[in-house]
Design a protein around this motif. Structure first.
Motif, short mmCIF file in Angstrom:
data_model
loop_
_atom_site.label_atom_id
_atom_site.label_comp_id
_atom_site.label_asym_id
_atom_site.label_seq_id
_atom_site.Cartn_x
_atom_site.Cartn_y
_atom_site.Cartn_z
N PHE A 140 -2.90 -4.75 5.72
CA PHE A 140 -1.88 -4.62 5.84
C PHE A 140 -0.42 -4.70 5.25
O PHE A 140 -0.15 -4.90 3.74
CB PHE A 140 -1.82 -5.98 6.53
N ASP A 141 0.10 -3.30 5.38
CA ASP A 141 1.15 -3.13 4.32
C ASP A 141 2.42 -3.69 4.35
O ASP A 141 2.71 -3.89 5.10
CB ASP A 141 1.25 -1.57 4.48
N ASN B 86 -0.62 2.08 -6.36
CA ASN B 86 -2.09 1.87 -6.69
C ASN B 86 -3.24 0.73 -6.95
O ASN B 86 -3.86 0.78 -6.75
CB ASN B 86 -1.60 3.09 -8.01
N PHE C 57 0.91 -1.10 0.10
CA PHE C 57 -0.01 0.14 0.13
C PHE C 57 0.91 1.19 -0.45
O PHE C 57 0.00 2.19 0.03
CB PHE C 57 -0.73 -0.08 1.12
N SER C 58 2.07 1.27 -0.04
CA SER C 58 3.33 2.55 -0.44
C SER C 58 3.66 1.46 -1.32
O SER C 58 4.42 0.61 -1.40
CB SER C 58 3.57 2.75 0.55
N GLN D 203 -3.81 -0.60 -3.61
CA GLN D 203 -4.92 0.53 -2.94
C GLN D 203 -6.47 0.20 -4.08
O GLN D 203 -8.06 -0.04 -3.50
CB GLN D 203 -4.71 2.33 -2.86
N LYS E 240 -17.42 5.64 -6.83
CA LYS E 240 -17.33 5.85 -5.74
C LYS E 240 -15.79 6.46 -5.79
O LYS E 240 -15.53 7.54 -5.07
CB LYS E 240 -17.89 5.26 -5.05
N PHE E 241 -15.33 5.58 -6.80
CA PHE E 241 -13.36 5.71 -6.17
C PHE E 241 -13.27 7.03 -7.52
O PHE E 241 -11.62 6.94 -7.42
CB PHE E 241 -12.79 4.25 -5.61
N GLN F 48 -12.97 -4.16 0.64
CA GLN F 48 -13.80 -3.67 0.97
C GLN F 48 -15.11 -3.60 0.52
O GLN F 48 -16.52 -3.71 1.21
CB GLN F 48 -13.46 -2.21 1.49
#
Lengths: 412, 430, 315
Positions: free
Chosen positions: A76-77, A42, A36-37, A45, A306-307, A52
């Motif tokens: 959890f990254d 991208n 996630f980093s 994420q 939404k995103f 979700q």
């Protein structure tokens, strides 16, 4: 007396019903371990949001969620690193997560699979189930296969089996050029494609089998020149990310109209590059395509609203469906019982019935060959707002892409 | 200028005290922090301490900036795990506790192989060669899956081979104590190295290579020996890492890892022996905890590093030592008010800046999840002007106060330094 | 014949592109002795600025505004940060630019997001310039080559033919003497650093549309520009030019060659197959390692000729 009997019967039935739904209303926490980093954030994420979003939808839908549980997915990254994945797994286990999912990178997948095996062996009663939604190294369901590991995506051997089954009917293809990244995934794409083609169309020549270093090539023009010089009439590649985008750009620039068959043409970033070309002839082999109808279409459109990002990881839908069906069958959310229930489970996937094969825990599902086409009434979706999408050219039944396994699974 | 030496005969009490404290901390830490994650982190800290100290042999003691040191710890990891698998298959009988030494041998072997050409020149050419070698090894690690295991890497099982005294190394705590033993021994050995003639000449090569040549030593030989010894210890660290994670993938030889070594050794302090120990602890904390705490961790890391290079190039260790010097002259208590003030105002600035950074990250990444961010228990509204104005106000006020305190502190510090210099001169002449 | 011509063309254009990327780095290194690790990050900033301007105003203004913006940022960094660490030595200078690269990466991701940007070539440059042996050569690549040559000419003129160039060259080796002559040496350094950053920004504005504009773009070109500078000779502009052309041509020709060490051994009559010791290494084809040959070249040059091809000093 009759009334008493009736009441007794009724209350027994009620008691039975409540036992049947004893897991209903429970919250099932799933740990999603992915980067996630860092450079792949991208994609990671996007996939966390996908999990979700689908969880939210399924929690409210009794038909698709027969176990009636409430799914909660937490990220959890692992920063893309296999060793960090182990730390993330430890943290998740410490926080009480019994279900773990991951997909970005077969290196991290192998690490997690190994760690889950050892953890389950050394900590009976605290078992953890690992749902692998996108790591496609065939070894995970062959040499390394494990009872606790379930794979939702088709592995490389299956995808190449599907592709070669499709290409064997393309009569005008006589010379194929393979270009791949020189690491396990790319080498496997080349290997399985050559095997599959040799079986089905021995007359087709492989005029090039190129392996280039991963993420190091800035200029694909020399490779394109080589492809042209070889006289190929089709290109097959397993490239992803920047390597895929740059290859596509180089093909654009050179004006080559040779059809390209790709593996990861729909992942974040590539559709934008494809849209920059003029009449690109690109097809992709995958477990999904762009133009679903009904509930899934609504899901895609709502996700986009939404995103402002595309929902393309349909394995998230399959994963939660499988978990819910498994929990309903096992009448419990205990990982050991659920894993036993899921082993061999058949359930409705995205377009038909799919099976979580008992021998190796590899999901047997439909495959799609889809082509990059301009959006129209019949194929309305717009990938990355480009006005194009991957429209289905051929839908393959599960048995077509099914490949044998060497798995000798040890069951608890 | 001659410093005042305390000589204790026959035992050097100061040294005994410090090392006993170190051993005590290593022994007691897992009893204080008991969760499974803590044990893993403590194990990783032990591993990181060895490799950071080995790296500092090159950077701090030798003045050699290496961008590819992960090659040696990584190759140590790979060979260690292959050996572990061989032991597991019964090819030969080696106790698991000695596997890290195999890693050390591997590191040494590769340093011998690549070290002569790498150390031909110092400074920038050296850095460039290590960069090139690092990139080459990393690219090749992906191409040869037979040895490097491809994407899945090589996995192993440390619960294998002979089990002396019933120790299987299955539970993390047993492995931690093995790592603790190795950490203590390796740290002691590397400290001893700094006291040997080779270690001293290495310092001389760092400071004035031309003069060393004139004195009669071959600078390349000295650098080469140091390089090999550093590679040996890096290999040991890699071997311990292989045992800890039980899987080794190509990332262990990657540029990101080499960069992390450089960053954290520098942060900890390259000019003092214990600096890398601090850096190693910070490294594990940052990678494991900080990234879970906030998405902006890379930004914070970059900022901290930038400010360190500008204002404290000797790292955290140098800050500690400067204050120890002030304390040795009995002046620390006059500073504690200033430090308190500085600390508080800095905290205020940090809180405000942190709020703004977290809101920005939230807007960028999670915008669709609503605009509420939980910051230290306070809900902030990333799209609300209130939150932004509030944090901006906090930052500006804090910054203003910080500047005031800093100026006063600078004056005080300057005065104290002059006094200390005078005192030293006085003691010299006395 | 076709292979040689096409490879030559590809190699030259890739080489000129590399030169465009590394010219700023050479300038900063030869003039200030600072190996700027954040050069690739300035390149990335230039691409993103170019993208933003192209979305709002147009592509062409981006070619002027992006380098300007990046140059200003570079100059400010030099004034407030780099200057402070000058007297600590070369290692802290390198380290501070290293830290800056992390920072720029995070800030770019913060402002523009983590996905790739749709930075397109402008319509008036997006057509095939000519066709050679059936393959098209895009006009945009020709444009990029042109920009690189203009950069080379401008830099050379600046350094050799103008007064400010003389001052810059003098300030490198004798800063105190130059200062005592009345020149503002810190300002000169600031201009040089800003100029180098601006060159990186221009390379980004032009290259971002050719390649992919995404956060990982800095890391992907970061190492190769160092190879160019070091192989060319640290401190030599013509050296960097020659080195970039050399690397470009080497890459293009290597990709076209499918020979391996096994083939070489077979040429000498040895029997080489799977059972031979070291088969794994012997079977590797040159085309498979084409992209990492520059690093091999780097290591070889540093062993045999540490001052580079045309360099005047070492380290």
């Amino acid at each position: 007396m009759k009334f008493a009997l009736k009441t007794m019967a009724f209350s027994v039935m009620l008691a039975g019903a409540s036992v049947a739904f004893s897991q209903s209303g429970e919250t099932v926490k799933i740990a999603h371990i992915d980067p996630f980093s860092g450079p792949f954030a991208n994609v990671g994420q996007n996939q966390l949001k996908s999990w979700q979003f689908v969880a939210e939808r399924l929690n409210a839908n009794a038909k698709l969620n027969p176990a009636g549980v409430k799914f909660e997915v937490v990220g959890f990254d692992n920063k893309g690193s296999p060793q960090e994945s182990l730390n993330a797994l430890k943290a998740a286990v410490d926080q009480g997560f019994r279900y773990v999912t991951q997909g970005n990178g077969s290196g991290a997948a192998a690490a997690i699979q190994d760690a889950v095996n050892k953890h389950n062996e050394r900590n009976p009663g605290k078992e953890v189930v690992y749902i692998n939604y996108a790591a496609v190294d065939p070894a995970l369901t062959n040499e390394r296969c494990s009872f606790w590991h379930f794979r939702l995506d088709a592995d490389t051997s299956m995808k190449m089996e599907a592709l070669t089954s499709f290409m064997k009917d393309e009569k005008n293809i006589k010379n194929i050029y393979l270009i791949n990244q020189n690491y396990a995934h790319g080498q496997q794409v080349a290997k399985f494609f050559k095997e599959g083609m040799a079986r089905k169309r021995p007359d087709v020549k492989i005029v090039g089998d190129e392996l280039h270093p991963l993420g190091q090539v800035k200029d694909f023009a020399p490779y394109v020149a080589k492809i042209k010089a070889s006289g190929a009439d089709a290109i097959v590649t397993g490239n992803w990310g920047t390597d895929m985008t740059l290859l596509v750009k180089a093909l654009n620039d050179s004006g080559m109209k040779v059809p390209l068959y790709a593996y990861y043409a729909g992942v974040s970033g590539t559709p934008t590059a494809l849209a920059q070309g003029k009449d690109m002839n690109v097809s992709q082999v995958a477990i999904s395509h762009s133009n679903y109808t009904g509930d899934l279409q609504a899901l895609r459109n709502d996700f986009k609203k939404k995103f402002n990002d595309d929902y393309y990881t349909f394995q998230t839908y399959l994963g939660l469906r499988m978990l819910s069906e498994g929990m309903a069958k096992a009448k419990s959310t205990d990982p050991v019982k659920v894993a036993t229930a899921m082993s061999g489970l058949r359930f409705q996937g995205t377009v038909g019935e799919v099976e979580m094969r008992k021998t190796d825990h590899q999901l047997q599902q439909h495959m799609f060959i889809s082509k990059w086409t301009k959006a129209d009434a019949k194929h309305p979706y717009s990938e990355e707002n480009t006005g194009f999408n991957f429209a289905v050219v051929k839908q393959l039944e599960p048995y077509v892409a099914s490949t044998p396994t060497s798995c000798q699974m040890k069951r608890p | 200028m001659s410093a005042r030496h305390y000589e204790f005969k026959p035992y050097n009490i100061g040294r005994w005290l410090v090392w006993s404290l170190f051993a005590l901390v290593l022994l007691v830490a897992p009893v204080v922090f008991t969760s499974s994650l803590s044990h893993t982190m403590l194990s990783q800290m032990g591993i990181a301490i060895i490799v950071c100290l080995a790296y500092n042999m090159l950077l701090g003691q030798g003045g050699m900036l290496s961008f590819g040191h992960a090659v040696y710890s990584g190759m140590g990891s790979f060979l260690a795990i292959h050996t572990l698998n061989a032991v597991g298959k019964g090819a030969f009988d080696l106790p698991v506790s000695l596997i890290p030494l195999v890693g050390g041998m591997a590191g040494l072997a590769f340093a011998l192989l690549l070290g002569w050409v790498t150390t031909k020149k110092a400074a920038t050419p050296f850095a460039m060669i290590t960069l090139g070698v690092g990139e080459l090894v990393w690219a090749m690690s992906l191409m040869f899956p037979e040895f490097f295991g491809g994407e899945g890497g090589i996995s192993g099982n440390r619960v294998t081979g002979s089990k002396p005294f019933g120790i299987t190394f299955g539970p993390q705590i047993q492995l931690y104590y093995l790592i603790a033993v190795y950490t203590f021994v390796c740290t002691a050995l590397m400290f001893a190295f700094t006291r040997t003639p080779l270690g001293r000449i290495l310092n001389a090569v760092r400071d004035n290579p031309e003069r060393v040549e004139f004195v009669g030593y071959d600078t390349q030989k000295v650098r080469f020996f140091a390089f090999c010894i550093s590679g040996f210890f890096a290999g040991i660290s890699g071997g311990l890492g292989a045992l800890n994670f039980e899987i080794v993938t190509s990332e262990v030889v990657g540029a990101a890892r080499s960069g992390a070594y450089l960053l954290f050794v520098f942060l900890g302090g390259a000019t003092f022996f214990f600096g890398p120990i601090l850096g190693a602890i910070l490294m594990v904390l940052a990678f494991v905890l900080l990234s879970e705490l906030t998405k902006a961790w890379l930004l914070y890391l970059g900022l901290v590093f930038l400010f360190m290079v500008m204002y404290a190039p000797g790292g955290i260790a140098s800050l500690i030592m400067m204050n120890l010097r002030v304390a040795a002259f009995g002046r620390l208590r006059t500073l504690w008010v200033s430090y308190l003030g500085l600390g508080l105002t800095f905290l205020v600035v940090l809180l405000g800046a942190g709020a703004m950074i977290e809101m920005t990250y939230h807007l960028q990444i999670n915008a669709a999840m609503g605009d509420q961010v939980k910051y230290l228990g306070i809900p902030l509204h990333a799209r609300g002007l209130n939150s932004w104005f509030g944090s901006l106000f906090v930052v500006l006020t804090g910054f203003g106060l910080f500047e005031l305190m800093r100026r006063q502190f600078a004056i005080q510090w300057g005065e104290i330094q002059t006094e200390i210099e005078k005192e030293i001169k006085r003691r010299e002449t006395a | 014949m076709e292979f040689i011509t096409v490879s030559l063309l590809n190699g030259l254009s890739y080489g000129l592109l590399l030169f465009m990327l590394s010219s700023g780095l050479t300038l900063i290194f030869s003039m200030m002795g600072v190996l700027n690790f954040a050069h690739a990050s300035f390149y990335m900033l230039g691409a993103y600025f170019g993208y933003t301007v192209s979305q709002t105003i147009g592509y062409a203004p981006g070619l002027i505004l992006a380098p300007l913006a990046v140059g200003v940022l570079g100059a400010l960094f030099e004034k407030y940060c780099l200057r402070r660490v000058h007297h600590f030595g070369h290692v802290p200078e390198l380290l501070i630019t290293f830290g800056l690269s992390y920072l720029i990466l995070e800030i770019v991701q913060l402002v523009w997001g983590r996905s790739a940007m749709d930075y397109r070539k402008p319509e008036w440059l997006d057509f095939p310039a000519f066709s050679i042996f059936g393959t098209q050569f895009p006009a945009y690549r020709l444009f990029t080559m042109g920009v690189a040559l203009v950069m080379l000419a401008a830099l050379w003129l600046l350094l050799k033919k103008t007064r400010i160039g003389l001052v810059i060259q003098a300030a490198l080796t004798h800063p105190q003497a130059v200062e005592s002559l009345g020149h503002n040496v810190p300002r000169v350094f600031m201009l040089v650093f800003g100029g180098g950053a601006a060159l990186a920004g221009l390379a980004g504005a032009v290259g971002g549309a050719q390649f992919v504009t995404e956060p990982a773009m800095a890391a992907s070109v970061g190492s190769i520009i160092f190879v160019v500078v070091v192989v060319g000779g640290m401190g030599s502009l013509p050296g960097a030019f020659v080195a970039s052309l050399l690397i470009g041509l080497m890459d293009a020709f290597a990709v076209g060659s499918d020979r391996s060490l096994a083939d070489a051994l077979r040429f000498f009559g040895m029997v080489v197959n799977e059972a031979t010791f070291g088969w794994v290494v012997l079977k590797v084809k040159i085309s498979q390692v084409a992209a990492i040959l520059p690093y091999l070249l780097l290591v070889l040059i540093l062993i045999f000729r540490p001052r580079g091809l045309l360099g005047t000093r070492e380290g």
